[in-house]
Motif scaffolding. Structure first.
Motif, short mmCIF file in Angstrom:
data_model
loop_
_atom_site.label_atom_id
_atom_site.label_comp_id
_atom_site.label_asym_id
_atom_site.label_seq_id
_atom_site.Cartn_x
_atom_site.Cartn_y
_atom_site.Cartn_z
N UNK A 3 10.22 -18.82 15.58
CA UNK A 3 9.20 -17.77 15.08
C UNK A 3 8.72 -17.87 13.56
N UNK A 4 7.98 -19.11 13.46
CA UNK A 4 7.50 -19.49 12.32
C UNK A 4 5.87 -18.99 12.46
N UNK A 5 5.39 -18.61 11.17
CA UNK A 5 3.85 -18.59 11.63
C UNK A 5 3.11 -19.60 10.67
N UNK A 6 2.18 -20.22 11.51
CA UNK A 6 1.49 -21.37 11.05
C UNK A 6 -0.18 -21.10 10.78
N UNK A 7 -0.75 -21.39 9.46
CA UNK A 7 -1.98 -21.14 9.51
C UNK A 7 -2.70 -22.38 9.48
N UNK A 310 4.39 -33.65 14.77
CA UNK A 310 4.49 -32.39 13.94
C UNK A 310 5.31 -31.48 14.55
N UNK A 311 4.77 -31.03 15.75
CA UNK A 311 5.30 -29.83 16.46
C UNK A 311 6.85 -30.08 16.79
N UNK A 312 6.96 -31.44 17.20
CA UNK A 312 8.29 -31.80 17.71
C UNK A 312 9.36 -31.61 16.42
N UNK A 313 8.86 -32.15 15.21
CA UNK A 313 9.96 -31.99 14.02
C UNK A 313 10.03 -30.56 13.68
N UNK A 314 9.04 -29.70 13.67
CA UNK A 314 9.27 -28.28 13.67
C UNK A 314 10.32 -27.47 14.36
N UNK A 317 14.03 -30.00 14.09
CA UNK A 317 14.91 -29.97 12.99
C UNK A 317 14.84 -28.51 12.51
N UNK A 318 15.83 -28.38 11.88
CA UNK A 318 16.15 -26.82 11.58
C UNK A 318 16.67 -26.65 10.13
N UNK A 319 16.45 -27.48 9.11
CA UNK A 319 16.91 -27.31 7.72
C UNK A 319 16.05 -26.51 7.18
N UNK A 320 14.61 -26.89 7.22
CA UNK A 320 13.59 -25.92 6.49
C UNK A 320 12.16 -26.54 6.72
N UNK A 321 11.12 -25.65 6.41
CA UNK A 321 9.73 -26.21 6.62
C UNK A 321 9.68 -27.45 6.05
N UNK A 322 9.94 -27.29 4.48
CA UNK A 322 9.53 -28.89 3.90
C UNK A 322 10.24 -29.93 4.20
#
Ligand code: FAD
Length: 387
Positions: A3-7, A310-314, A317-322
């Motif tokens: 449930x992230x929001x990407x601009x 990019x989508x694969x890592x987002x 991986x689950x530590x943080x967006x950065x």
């Protein structure tokens, strides 16, 4: 990460590919585009198998096969019409597991827009700056409005605004020293066989046609030239007739058939490989991150690969967006920098920088084993994230 929001800034193929991939993962995605009417720049594009595989994964495989040309062979010919090399592409297709598909850019854009949701692209929104803090990233638009999300993705092309935020410096495009003309014509036997990508070379120039869907050829010409030349659209056939005077009959037939008002004429450039592709919650993809000369046909394919990685890592991986964006940068930097520099070298070889090297290349084309060409293409394709 859920449930992230990407601009996303920019609705070219990089922004749309990233947008489709992240929406499919259940993200809230907003795409902002500066133009009021979306029109692709350029007439056609060759999607090599690495780019096609990403589109397959996004569920667009059938549509790509529908709009794509059946390119089974490549043929190099000299400007005196001597066959220099003839390459069967079927072994390449077998080894990499997918066809390449030359397509019309309008068709490709339509498919991608439909997949994302055409009405969901916010047009007439020029991004002028990006800001971020620990929790969010914000795009600021010319009209004073803002859009905030968990991350901002810059897919805003070679003159990117988002890139400036990521790298902290101005990056100027570098002129590659040649002009490209391109467009689309109906296919016919007096131009080329329907399943061949034919490339005429000589005098440090090129003239080429490749099959795209609906019985058409995407054509392009290239010629070294100083920077800043301009020719009105109605004079473009005349210009091509002069530059390619004396070239084989098929090239003359092509020039006679094209509508000069529909010929794109552009100076080709690239950008130097960047040290950074991400800064905390802001990331760049596509030409914004690695604009390249088109002599390997990989710029758009790299935009597709960016979206995949990019989508694969987002998602995984689950530590943080950065953290996810850092992983994206680590995986993409070497691949894309390598291809930008390889394409630059190839461009110099094709367009006479210096002329002796081009002369040597013509000789090599004649001597080269078709299998060596297949191997070189295979290496580039299999260097992508979807093998
Ligand atoms: C002659 C030529 C031939 C090519 N042939 C091939 C090929 O055969 N195969 C291949 O894979 N690649 C090829 N390429 C490369 C390919 O076209 C590009 O790599 C690809 O189009 C890049 O897509 P993009 O979405 O990153 O950028 P763009 O297509 O440039 O899209 C950027 C979008 O962002 C918008 N935008 C820009 N600034 C802002 C802003 N400030 N705010 C909001 N929106 C903004 C723009 O209006 C645009 O819609 C070729 C390129 C050229 C020039």
């Amino acid at each position: 990460m859920y449930e992230l929001k990407a601009i996303i800034i920019g609705a070219g193929m990089a922004g749309l590919a990233a947008g489709i991939a992240l929406r499919q993962a259940g993200y809230d995605v907003e795409i902002y585009e500066k133009t009021r009417k979306l029109r692709p720049a350029g007439a056609g594009i060759s999607l090599w198998s690495n780019g096609v595989k990403v589109l397959n994964k996004l569920g667009l495989g059938k549509e790509i096969a529908r709009i794509g040309g059946e390119m089974n062979r490549m043929e190099y010919r000299s400007h005196t019409d001597e066959v220099l090399n003839h390459i069967n592409l079927l072994p390449l297709i077998d080894s990499v597991g997918e066809r390449p598909y030359p397509v019309s850019r309008t068709d490709l854009q339509q498919i991608m827009l439909e997949a994302f949701g055409e009405d969901d692209v916010r047009l007439g929104m020029r991004c002028v700056a990006v800001e971020q803090d620990e929790q969010s990233a914000t795009a600021i638009f010319e009209d004073g409005t803002q859009a905030t999300g968990d991350l901002v993705i810059g897919a805003d092309g070679v003159h990117s605004v988002v890139r400036h935020h990521v790298t902290g410096e101005e990056t100027q495009a570098r002129y590659a020293g040649y002009v490209n003309w391109n467009g689309i014509v109906e296919a016919s036997p007096d131009l080329a066989e329907k399943d061949v990508w034919v490339i005429y070379v000589g005098d440090q120039k090129r003239a080429s046609m490749m099959p795209i869907g609906d019985n058409r050829f995407y054509f392009f010409f290239g010629c070294p030239m100083g920077q800043g030349t301009q020719v009105e659209p109605e004079k473009r056939s005349e210009e091509l007739s002069k530059i390619f005077a004396g070239w084989p009959q098929a090239v003359q037939n092509l020039i006679a058939k094209i509508n000069p008002l529909e010929v794109n004429r552009l100076e080709i450039g690239d950008i130097n490989p960047l040290k950074q592709l991400a800064k905390n919650r802001v990331v760049i993809v596509g030409d914004s991150a690695h604009a390249t000369t088109p002599t390997l046909g990989q710029g758009g394919c790299q935009a597709m690969e960016d979206a995949e990685v990019l989508s694969r890592f987002l998602i995984t991986t689950n530590l943080s967006v950065p953290d996810a964006l850092k992983r994206y940068e680590a995986e993409r930097k070497e691949r894309t920098s390598g291809l930008v520099l390889k394409a630059r070298k190839r461009t110099d070889t094709i367009y006479g920088k210096p002329p002796e090297v081009t002369q040597q290349w013509y000789k090599q084309l004649k001597e080269e084993k078709p299998q060596d060409v297949v191997n070189a293409l295979e290496k580039i394709i299999l260097g992508g994230p979807l093998r």
